[in-house]
Design a protein around this motif. Sequence first.
Motif, PDB file in Angstrom:
ATOM      1  N   GLY A 190       0.761  -1.224   0.002  1.00  0.00           N
ATOM      2  CA  GLY A 190      -0.055  -0.045  -0.133  1.00  0.00           C
ATOM      3  C   GLY A 190       0.881   1.213   0.077  1.00  0.00           C
ATOM      4  O   GLY A 190       2.031   1.254   0.260  1.00  0.00           O
ATOM      5  N   ASN A 191       0.014   2.511  -0.036  1.00  0.00           N
ATOM      6  CA  ASN A 191       0.801   3.560  -0.316  1.00  0.00           C
ATOM      7  C   ASN A 191      -0.097   4.654   0.095  1.00  0.00           C
ATOM      8  O   ASN A 191      -1.319   4.709  -0.368  1.00  0.00           O
ATOM      9  CB  ASN A 191       1.393   3.981  -1.838  1.00  0.00           C
ATOM     10  CG  ASN A 191       2.514   5.004  -1.703  1.00  0.00           C
ATOM     11  OD1 ASN A 191       2.173   6.054  -1.805  1.00  0.00           O
ATOM     12  ND2 ASN A 191       3.662   4.775  -1.662  1.00  0.00           N
ATOM     13  N   ARG A 192       0.080   5.782   0.825  1.00  0.00           N
ATOM     14  CA  ARG A 192      -0.745   6.616   1.184  1.00  0.00           C
ATOM     15  C   ARG A 192      -0.243   8.055   0.747  1.00  0.00           C
ATOM     16  O   ARG A 192      -0.489   9.140   1.354  1.00  0.00           O
ATOM     17  CB  ARG A 192      -0.795   6.746   2.969  1.00  0.00           C
ATOM     18  CG  ARG A 192      -0.941   5.412   3.551  1.00  0.00           C
ATOM     19  CD  ARG A 192      -2.357   5.078   3.788  1.00  0.00           C
ATOM     20  NE  ARG A 192      -2.747   4.144   4.752  1.00  0.00           N
ATOM     21  CZ  ARG A 192      -2.691   2.944   4.556  1.00  0.00           C
ATOM     22  NH1 ARG A 192      -2.149   2.418   3.387  1.00  0.00           N
ATOM     23  NH2 ARG A 192      -3.057   2.015   5.484  1.00  0.00           N
ATOM     24  N   ALA A 193       0.263   8.098  -0.218  1.00  0.00           N
ATOM     25  CA  ALA A 193       0.850   9.180  -0.708  1.00  0.00           C
ATOM     26  C   ALA A 193      -0.348  10.054  -1.216  1.00  0.00           C
ATOM     27  O   ALA A 193      -1.247   9.822  -2.137  1.00  0.00           O
ATOM     28  CB  ALA A 193       2.077   9.155  -1.889  1.00  0.00           C
ATOM     29  N   LEU A 194      -0.070  11.564  -0.997  1.00  0.00           N
ATOM     30  CA  LEU A 194      -1.137  12.637  -1.468  1.00  0.00           C
ATOM     31  C   LEU A 194      -0.621  12.947  -2.952  1.00  0.00           C
ATOM     32  O   LEU A 194       0.444  13.133  -3.291  1.00  0.00           O
ATOM     33  CB  LEU A 194      -1.158  13.878  -0.748  1.00  0.00           C
ATOM     34  CG  LEU A 194      -1.654  13.506   0.710  1.00  0.00           C
ATOM     35  CD1 LEU A 194      -1.423  14.709   1.495  1.00  0.00           C
ATOM     36  CD2 LEU A 194      -3.102  13.007   0.543  1.00  0.00           C
ATOM     37  N   TRP A 195      -1.510  12.961  -3.863  1.00  0.00           N
ATOM     38  CA  TRP A 195      -0.846  13.161  -5.307  1.00  0.00           C
ATOM     39  C   TRP A 195      -0.339  14.277  -5.516  1.00  0.00           C
ATOM     40  O   TRP A 195       0.751  14.208  -6.338  1.00  0.00           O
ATOM     41  CB  TRP A 195      -2.034  12.898  -6.444  1.00  0.00           C
ATOM     42  CG  TRP A 195      -3.204  13.983  -6.445  1.00  0.00           C
ATOM     43  CD1 TRP A 195      -4.098  14.357  -5.542  1.00  0.00           C
ATOM     44  CD2 TRP A 195      -3.154  15.146  -7.198  1.00  0.00           C
ATOM     45  NE1 TRP A 195      -4.876  15.329  -5.855  1.00  0.00           N
ATOM     46  CE2 TRP A 195      -4.091  16.192  -6.983  1.00  0.00           C
ATOM     47  CE3 TRP A 195      -2.281  15.748  -8.166  1.00  0.00           C
ATOM     48  CZ2 TRP A 195      -4.350  17.305  -7.448  1.00  0.00           C
ATOM     49  CZ3 TRP A 195      -2.344  16.929  -8.729  1.00  0.00           C
ATOM     50  CH2 TRP A 195      -3.185  17.691  -8.275  1.00  0.00           C
ATOM     51  N   PHE A 196      -0.861  15.636  -5.110  1.00  0.00           N
ATOM     52  CA  PHE A 196      -0.071  16.929  -5.385  1.00  0.00           C
ATOM     53  C   PHE A 196       1.187  17.041  -4.589  1.00  0.00           C
ATOM     54  O   PHE A 196       2.271  17.427  -5.155  1.00  0.00           O
ATOM     55  CB  PHE A 196      -1.052  17.836  -5.011  1.00  0.00           C
ATOM     56  CG  PHE A 196      -1.552  17.955  -3.750  1.00  0.00           C
ATOM     57  CD1 PHE A 196      -0.807  18.429  -2.469  1.00  0.00           C
ATOM     58  CD2 PHE A 196      -2.672  17.227  -3.395  1.00  0.00           C
ATOM     59  CE1 PHE A 196      -1.285  18.446  -1.244  1.00  0.00           C
ATOM     60  CE2 PHE A 196      -3.237  17.279  -2.053  1.00  0.00           C
ATOM     61  CZ  PHE A 196      -2.424  17.819  -0.930  1.00  0.00           C
ATOM     62  N   LYS A 197       1.438  16.341  -3.532  1.00  0.00           N
ATOM     63  CA  LYS A 197       2.598  16.533  -2.684  1.00  0.00           C
ATOM     64  C   LYS A 197       3.668  15.292  -3.337  1.00  0.00           C
ATOM     65  O   LYS A 197       4.812  15.561  -3.608  1.00  0.00           O
ATOM     66  CB  LYS A 197       2.570  15.954  -1.495  1.00  0.00           C
ATOM     67  CG  LYS A 197       3.568  16.149  -0.517  1.00  0.00           C
ATOM     68  CD  LYS A 197       3.237  15.822   1.156  1.00  0.00           C
ATOM     69  CE  LYS A 197       4.418  16.142   1.832  1.00  0.00           C
ATOM     70  NZ  LYS A 197       4.338  15.834   3.304  1.00  0.00           N
ATOM     71  N   ASN A 198       2.979  14.129  -3.840  1.00  0.00           N
ATOM     72  CA  ASN A 198       3.920  13.008  -4.462  1.00  0.00           C
ATOM     73  C   ASN A 198       4.401  13.811  -5.990  1.00  0.00           C
ATOM     74  O   ASN A 198       5.313  13.473  -6.351  1.00  0.00           O
ATOM     75  CB  ASN A 198       3.171  12.042  -4.895  1.00  0.00           C
ATOM     76  CG  ASN A 198       3.810  10.541  -5.161  1.00  0.00           C
ATOM     77  OD1 ASN A 198       4.927  10.625  -4.716  1.00  0.00           O
ATOM     78  ND2 ASN A 198       3.469   9.983  -6.252  1.00  0.00           N
ATOM     79  N   THR A 199       3.344  14.740  -6.496  1.00  0.00           N
ATOM     80  CA  THR A 199       3.954  15.460  -7.669  1.00  0.00           C
ATOM     81  C   THR A 199       4.903  16.121  -7.511  1.00  0.00           C
ATOM     82  O   THR A 199       5.949  16.520  -8.364  1.00  0.00           O
ATOM     83  CB  THR A 199       2.829  16.141  -8.443  1.00  0.00           C
ATOM     84  OG1 THR A 199       1.628  14.995  -8.737  1.00  0.00           O
ATOM     85  CG2 THR A 199       3.172  16.630  -9.762  1.00  0.00           C
ATOM     86  N   GLY A 200       5.151  16.922  -6.389  1.00  0.00           N
ATOM     87  CA  GLY A 200       6.138  17.858  -6.136  1.00  0.00           C
ATOM     88  C   GLY A 200       7.602  17.071  -5.914  1.00  0.00           C
ATOM     89  O   GLY A 200       8.595  17.564  -6.224  1.00  0.00           O
ATOM     90  N   TYR A 201       7.474  16.081  -5.192  1.00  0.00           N
ATOM     91  CA  TYR A 201       8.382  15.319  -4.966  1.00  0.00           C
ATOM     92  C   TYR A 201       9.157  14.686  -6.254  1.00  0.00           C
ATOM     93  O   TYR A 201      10.287  14.493  -6.476  1.00  0.00           O
ATOM     94  CB  TYR A 201       8.227  14.105  -4.076  1.00  0.00           C
ATOM     95  CG  TYR A 201       8.348  14.502  -2.545  1.00  0.00           C
ATOM     96  CD1 TYR A 201       9.197  15.264  -2.188  1.00  0.00           C
ATOM     97  CD2 TYR A 201       7.094  13.937  -1.721  1.00  0.00           C
ATOM     98  CE1 TYR A 201       9.273  15.689  -0.686  1.00  0.00           C
ATOM     99  CE2 TYR A 201       7.283  14.256  -0.497  1.00  0.00           C
ATOM    100  CZ  TYR A 201       8.299  15.213  -0.057  1.00  0.00           C
ATOM    101  OH  TYR A 201       8.076  15.782   1.321  1.00  0.00           O
ATOM    102  N   LYS A 202       8.237  13.998  -7.242  1.00  0.00           N
ATOM    103  CA  LYS A 202       8.458  13.669  -8.500  1.00  0.00           C
ATOM    104  C   LYS A 202       9.157  14.831  -9.270  1.00  0.00           C
ATOM    105  O   LYS A 202      10.383  14.563  -9.856  1.00  0.00           O
ATOM    106  CB  LYS A 202       7.463  13.160  -9.122  1.00  0.00           C
ATOM    107  CG  LYS A 202       6.955  12.021  -8.719  1.00  0.00           C
ATOM    108  CD  LYS A 202       5.771  11.463  -9.672  1.00  0.00           C
ATOM    109  CE  LYS A 202       5.060   9.773  -9.001  1.00  0.00           C
ATOM    110  NZ  LYS A 202       4.010   9.525 -10.132  1.00  0.00           N
TER     111      LYS A 202
END
Length: 787
Positions: A190-202
């Motif tokens: 599983g993964n609990r990443a928030l898409w907008f924060k994950n996009t920032g990290y990407k």
Amino acid sequence: MKRPLAIWALALIWGITLSDVNNYHLWGIISLILSIFIFILISRPLREKSSGFIFIAIPLLISGYVLHSINKNYYENSCKEWEGSKVSVEGALFNEPEFKDGKTRFIMNVESIDNQVISKNKKIRIQVSIYGDSQIHELKYGSVVNIISEIRIPLGRRNFGGFNSKKFLASRGVSGTIGTSEKALTILKGNRALWFKNTGYKLRHNMIDTLNKCMPAKESSVIAGMLIGYTSDMPEEMEENFRRAGLSHVMAVSGANIAFLLAPLLWLLKKMGFNPRWSSALAFPSMIFYVFATGMEASVIRAAIMAGVTLTGMLLWRKADIYCSLAVSAIIVLLGNTYMLFDLGFILSFSATLSLVIMYKPIFSRLPVKIPKIIRDTLAGTIAAQLGVIPIIAYCFNTFSLISVFTNLLIVPLTGIITVLGAILVIVGNLFFPAGKLLGVLLSLVVDVMLYVTETMAAIPWAEINLATPSIILVLLYYLILLFLIYGYPRLGKELAKPAFASIIVMCGAVILLISIPSKSLQIHFADVGQGDCAIIRTPSGQNIILDGGGSINDEEGSYAGECIVVPLLYNLNMTEIDLMIASHGHMDHIGGLKTVIDKINVKKLVVADTFDIEMRELTDYAVEKGVPVTRIKEGAFIYEEDNLTLKSLYPFTEEGLMPSNSTTNANELSLVARLDYGDFSALFTGDIGFESEKRLLDNNVQLSCDLLKVAHHGSKYSSDQSFIKAVNPNMSVISVGRNTYGHPSPEAIERIVGQGSIMYQTILNGGILVEVWEKETRMRVTTVVQ
């Protein structure tokens, strides 16, 4: 009052401060009521000139007090029921893990502890350190993990003026810590990443990867630092050069970075035919992703909120006021987490920005017109920002760069160009790699010029000076004089301004003289250096003596205890030189930090025991290399003398037959034992001696009876024998000890010492301990950091 928002922000800050300094709510509420009463009295005469909105400051004052009181209770108690117990913790990574110095560190949102589900309203966050030789590549932002380990509550300030890790972690929303091995970690599905924060990290990873592909490693690390504040790949020597040259801010993402990146974007949108409203609306998401890519540091959040206020003003066809923008950003940040008020990044960011806003024009207008405008502009901006943060940097870092204005004059014009070109390089490198590679070559040349200037300036011996920690009173006087020169002096006129300024200087001088009057007492500080020993003595005549300096067997490149505890404590105690350094024996938990002290502070003399302690050679050789004279002593030698005070060696004995003859003897049994006598007061410092050495001292009828005993070997059960303690008969005993696996301090040793009627203090429980004694008195005044 044209800017009620500024008053609101000040009221909120004052409310938080009142809550923080008052440990008892009764005094806190009384001070809160007094503050409201004083505010109303001051506001009444200004009622006609000010807006009624100014009185919203009162609920914000109360909100600051209440919110911070709630936060204090939360961060102190949210993990208390599990503290010290081995538990199973399950949750998701709140940020990206970082691997450095043999450990992977991340913050996790806790979902359950020992299968007890944590409600979403409670929001427990724990900082986790996983010790291992390599990075754990499977760990990513949002990963779900289970950790079986012990939860610890972060410690507050442990030494006088020392770093407060509890407040630091609380400013990041962390209320507990875990330190464990990789075996205790299980990565779940599983993964609990928030898409907008994950996009920032990407976006962050993409920027770093593109820079690394298009530029050499050294230059790439500089651009990554300037663009997104990522300095993990930067060599430590390079970071040190930027700091010595007064250019650390170049590697800290702030409002300038957002301005450099937003300005071209808004210009491009305008050229594409978008009106200001649409341009600002389209710029918003880009700015948010950029904030996540930078790691959401306080300075970036502040700058992003200010930029957001400006963009909102463009959406509403209104011009933003810089003071109101600052106030709004402070209110938003502090309402989100009141502990951000004590975050150094928050303090430096707001201080530099406010100083720049207030002082830029007055300084710019006073610079000769003959100087080219670009130089005047850079000079005015640099001086204005520096004036606002000088006392903060001196207070927190004990340094002052003598060349910062000059180096900023050379480097700052390049930073905007480099930042914009770096952003273009990332875009071009993704769209058409050959063009990105070519641009990388050109940009590397510009970066090399900046690095050459930085290295050259940092190499100047007097580029940076070390300072003792200035008192809060001195810092406040500095800002008082600064505000008078900016606001008071121009308005009073020359006839009144000069006498008024002279009066302020005289008053400040008198205050400085009063706070500088030295205490005539003997002061003995027992520093909390964890599992180690460190005693710092200031004699009545003002001489500085340090006996041992903490350390660890894990100290390979520098000492954490020396760098982060002992040296800062010396500066906090206003000790910029050491008249006498004493090392009891050669174990690293006693001498590791002393090497750092020799590096950072002028040491006049080192004294060690004259024995075959082979391990001591590491320190003595280092001291000789650094030009510090080394003296070896035995029984009966006077280590130090002044009027009515002596520090004398009791052990090792002069007669070799009385000492261990085996060359493999543990260095503990070769420890230097010293006796301090001041009038009717006496103290005994015993290093790490055990039963064997204690018996030798007793058999040779050494004068052991004293008022204060530094307990041997951290309270080991193999030290502090009953007969020895009876002979010493101390009124007070101090054990210098930290968390360890040796069983220190042992219950048996404590029982023997306390059973003799001695009052017991331990650094693990009491933090730093200060013992003050006045001449012709044996009474000791004791102050501890942890109450």
